[in-house]
Design a protein around this motif. Structure first.
Motif, PDB file in Angstrom:
ATOM      1  N   GLU B  85      52.779  24.813  22.186  1.00 19.15           N
ATOM      2  CA  GLU B  85      51.666  24.110  22.814  1.00 19.15           C
ATOM      3  C   GLU B  85      50.349  24.409  22.108  1.00 19.15           C
ATOM      4  O   GLU B  85      49.468  23.569  22.013  1.00 19.15           O
ATOM      5  CB  GLU B  85      51.515  24.499  24.296  1.00 19.15           C
ATOM      6  N   LYS B  86      50.182  25.635  21.615  1.00 21.94           N
ATOM      7  CA  LYS B  86      48.910  26.048  21.032  1.00 21.94           C
ATOM      8  C   LYS B  86      48.800  25.601  19.580  1.00 21.94           C
ATOM      9  O   LYS B  86      49.795  25.235  18.943  1.00 21.94           O
ATOM     10  CB  LYS B  86      48.752  27.573  21.136  1.00 21.94           C
ATOM     11  N   ASN B  92      50.297  30.892  19.649  1.00 25.54           N
ATOM     12  CA  ASN B  92      51.633  30.670  20.210  1.00 25.54           C
ATOM     13  C   ASN B  92      52.349  31.989  20.457  1.00 25.54           C
ATOM     14  O   ASN B  92      53.043  32.156  21.453  1.00 25.54           O
ATOM     15  CB  ASN B  92      52.477  29.809  19.263  1.00 25.54           C
TER      16      ASN B  92
END
Lengths: 301, 434
Positions: B85-86, B92
């Protein structure tokens, strides 16, 4: 024809002779006594009769026939050394032993119940041997030897280790079997049982038969040697009578041993001269005395 | 004959009724049941929830491939959760760390930037070790992905790739020298080999157990009969030969029924639906097994079991008959016990080398034959004449030992007191004329 006949049987173990030229015969309905000290050859004789070992010489005839495998169903044996399966129930093992003798289980069960009833121990039918008292174990052991209605019964020290009540019980059972026609060979060194049960005996000593025959006749051939004298006063000079061997003072008076019948009358005469005689008796020899005389002091029994 | 069965029946009834027999049988059956079900219990306790492992995404499609691989598995015991997601891989990783601390995942994998042999280094971070199974599985998955990638690089088609990866099969052909010249002989295939080794292994262990337990019981029972003097009555009722063999047959039936109970317990347990994969796991393919071959092996093994049992049982009976007290028995049966232990060890420790000289020679020694020949038939490849020669020798020995034991028994049961020497025994035999 005699039911059981031992014809001059001999048995040697190596250089040692266990049984030497033994000869005897037993009829149906007779109890024959086999007497002897330990090691005289009683057990070997009985083992030969049971077909466990074979005589080196001579033969054993059962109703005129030689031993064969089928004989085991007609033989009953009460060994001197008692033994049953300690952890097996009375009914289980007695029916098993009967079956091993080739007897039917159903008939054996009926016999077992009858015997238990006769001995008044019906409640032990389903008990393990180890739970029973020694006397009751002996009774069970006796039943084990007769449960298959044997024609020939060999009893080795049948009454040892029993209290007087149970001895009477078993004695009656043995007599009943005799009256039914069983041929019984009875070994013991308890003379009082022999005198009561047997008509004829053999006395064994060191593998040889030293005395054999009818008990009454045997007794008659031995001189009467004991005199019981009941007096209430002292008698002097008794030992001085010729033929008197020994004098023992007892509570009732004297017990005098003599070497010939004539001396007894002399003893009585002297006693009467010196006072009142309450009792006078010339005793016939007991089997015990005869046995000790014949076998000698070497016996340990 | 009748009396033989009476003795056997009495032995069986008394043995089976004893508390000791019932309790040992039950305990062993329970232990077997537990043992067989252990793998199932393990899966119950571990497979409730799949192990969740994070995987930090990067530019490559490796994480997706790994996830795909695990999703396609039936067992579903591992679930790969992609973390991407990051923006940066550092962030992450931080996210993965928090997830791990929250207990959402067990640990996480990330691919390093360094490469070894054209593949990035795989890094696992977790609160505990991966565990042997998981690690090797992951290793395999990565290896496949790597192979895929490398082949693509080299431009290999999937067929070419399969050829490269397919295992090499080895078929063996054993040439046996016989009088008619050299004859080809088909070797057992892998499943048959496994099954037959298993059969002889089981037979050897069961025979050893049977001999040790029943043999000692036979000896003890006879000595007990002697020491309790019930023997005096028995020997006057039944020929001692009948008595001895009745006892042996009775104990054999007891021993066999115990084995049947155990085999039934094993069978029922293996056939339980939850244990079906056990068979798959040991890689046994029943369809390729030639049942005729297996039945042949079973026939020999059962025959050897039967003969071995009787050979040793008669020996134990003879020893039991010369001892008067149970206290002396342990020492007296030692030679017999050691002989059976020797046979058992030769067989068990040669399972990997069933064609060694030791095995070949000892398979003809009658006291070892029941163990060692069972091994050779299952794991080795003895010629037919070898099997029958050893069985022949064994049979002759059984008759010889049986005859001698019966004589010793006949004499021994009447001898009380201290244990007789061989010389005394011979003298007694002569005297009793047995």
């Amino acid at each position: 024809m005699k039911a059981l006949k031992l014809e001059e049987i001999s048995k040697n173990f190596g250089a040692k002779t266990a049984v030497d030229q033994m000869e005897l015969s037993v009829s149906h309905g007779e109890i024959y006594g086999l007497l002897g000290a330990n090691g005289a050859g009683k057990t070997t004789t009985m083992r030969m009769v049971l077909g466990l070992i074979y005589p080196d010489e001579g033969k054993i005839l059962y109703n005129g026939k030689k031993f064969n495998e089928k004989m085991t169903s007609k033989l009953g044996y009460l060994p001197e050394e008692r033994g049953l399966y300690p952890k097996v129930k009375v009914n289980d093992q007695l029916l098993y032993l009967a079956q091993l003798r080739g007897f039917s289980k159903k008939k054996a069960d009926k016999n077992l119940k009858d015997w238990l009833e006769q001995f008044e121990i019906t409640e032990y039918y389903n008990k393990k041997i180890e739970e029973l008292s020694k006397g009751n174990q002996q009774k069970i052991q006796f039943i084990a030897s007769v449960i298959h209605d044997p024609e020939f019964l060999i009893l080795d020290e049948a009454f040892s280790g029993l209290d007087p009540v149970n001895v009477e019980l078993l004695k009656k059972a043995v007599k009943d079997l005799r009256d039914k026609g069983t041929c019984i060979l009875f070994s013991t060194h308890r003379m009082e049982h022999v005198e009561e049960l047997c008509n004829r005996i053999s006395i064994l000593h060191r593998s040889k038969t030293v005395l054999k025959g009818d008990i009454k006749k045997i007794k008659n051939t031995y001189p009467k040697e004991r005199v019981i004298l009941g007096v209430d006063h002292e008698i002097s000079d008794l030992p001085s009578i010729p033929g008197v061997k020994s004098v023992v003072k007892q509570s009732f008076g004297y017990e005098v041993k003599i070497s010939d019948d004539g001396a007894a009358q002399e003893v009585l005469k002297m006693a009467m001269e010196q006072g009142n005689v309450t009792r006078f008796e010339i005793l016939e020899p007991t089997l015990n005395e005869i046995f000790i005389k014949v076998v000698g002091g070497e016996s340990n029994e | 004959m009748n009396k033989l069965f009476t003795v056997a029946g009495f032995t069986i009834r008394n043995k089976m009724k004893t508390k000791a027999f019932i309790i040992t049988t039950l305990i062993i059956a329970v232990i077997m049941t537990i043992g067989i079900n252990i793998p199932y219990f393990v899966t119950i306790f571990s497979s409730d929830e799949p192990t969740k492992i994070g995987f930090i995404e990067d530019d490559s499609n490796i994480p997706n491939s790994v996830q795909d691989y695990y999703q396609q598995q039936d067992s579903q015991d591992v679930e790969i959760i992609l973390i991407g997601e990051k923006e940066t891989s550092q962030e992450n990783e931080k996210l993965a760390m928090t997830k791990m601390e929250n207990g959402e995942i067990e640990g996480f994998i990330h691919l390093k930037n360094e490469e070894v042999d054209g593949f990035p280094i795989v890094m696992y971070t977790g609160q505990s070790e991966l565990g042997f199974n998981l690690q090797s599985e992951l290793q395999n998955v990565f290896k496949n992905i790597k192979t895929d990638a490398v082949s693509k690089q080299l431009g290999l088609s999937s067929d070419e790739q399969n050829i490269l990866l397919s295992p090499v099969s080895i078929e063996s052909l054993v040439l046996t020298d016989t009088s008619e010249g050299i004859v080809k002989e088909e070797k057992k295939n892998e499943s048959e080999e496994k099954l037959s080794v298993f059969i002889s292994y089981a037979a050897i262990i069961l025979l050893f157990m049977g001999i040790m337990i029943s043999g000692q019981l036979i000896a003890t029972e006879i000595t007990t009969e002697k020491s309790s003097r019930v023997m005096e009555i028995l020997v006057t009722s039944v020929p001692s030969l009948t008595q001895m063999f009745g006892k042996i047959i009775g104990m054999f039936i007891v021993s066999i029924s115990q084995i049947i109970i155990f085999v039934a317990v094993i069978w029922v347990n293996i056939m339980m639906p939850h244990n079906v994969n056990v068979m798959d796991q040991i890689n046994l393919d029943m369809s390729t097994v030639n049942m005729g071959l297996i039945l042949g092996i079973l026939f020999y093994v059962v025959l050897l079991y039967f003969m071995g049992f009787f050979l040793y049982a008669t020996l134990f009976a003879a020893v039991g008959s010369i001892v008067s007290r149970t206290e002396d028995l342990g020492q007296a049966i030692m030679p017999v016990t050691f002989t059976s232990i020797a046979g058992f060890y030769i067989a068990i420790f040669s399972i990997g080398s069933p064609d060694s000289a030791l095995v070949t020679w000892s398979s003809f020694i009658p006291f070892f034959t029941p163990f060692v020949m069972a091994l050779r038939i299952g794991a080795g490849d003895p010629a037919g004449w070898e099997i029958w020669l050893s069985i022949g020798i064994l049979l002759v020995s059984i008759l010889g030992v049986g005859w001698l034991s019966a004589k010793i028994y006949r004499t021994g049961v009447l001898m009380y007191g201290k244990r007789p020497s061989i010389k005394e025994l011979r003298k007694a035999m002569k005297a009793f004329k047995v």
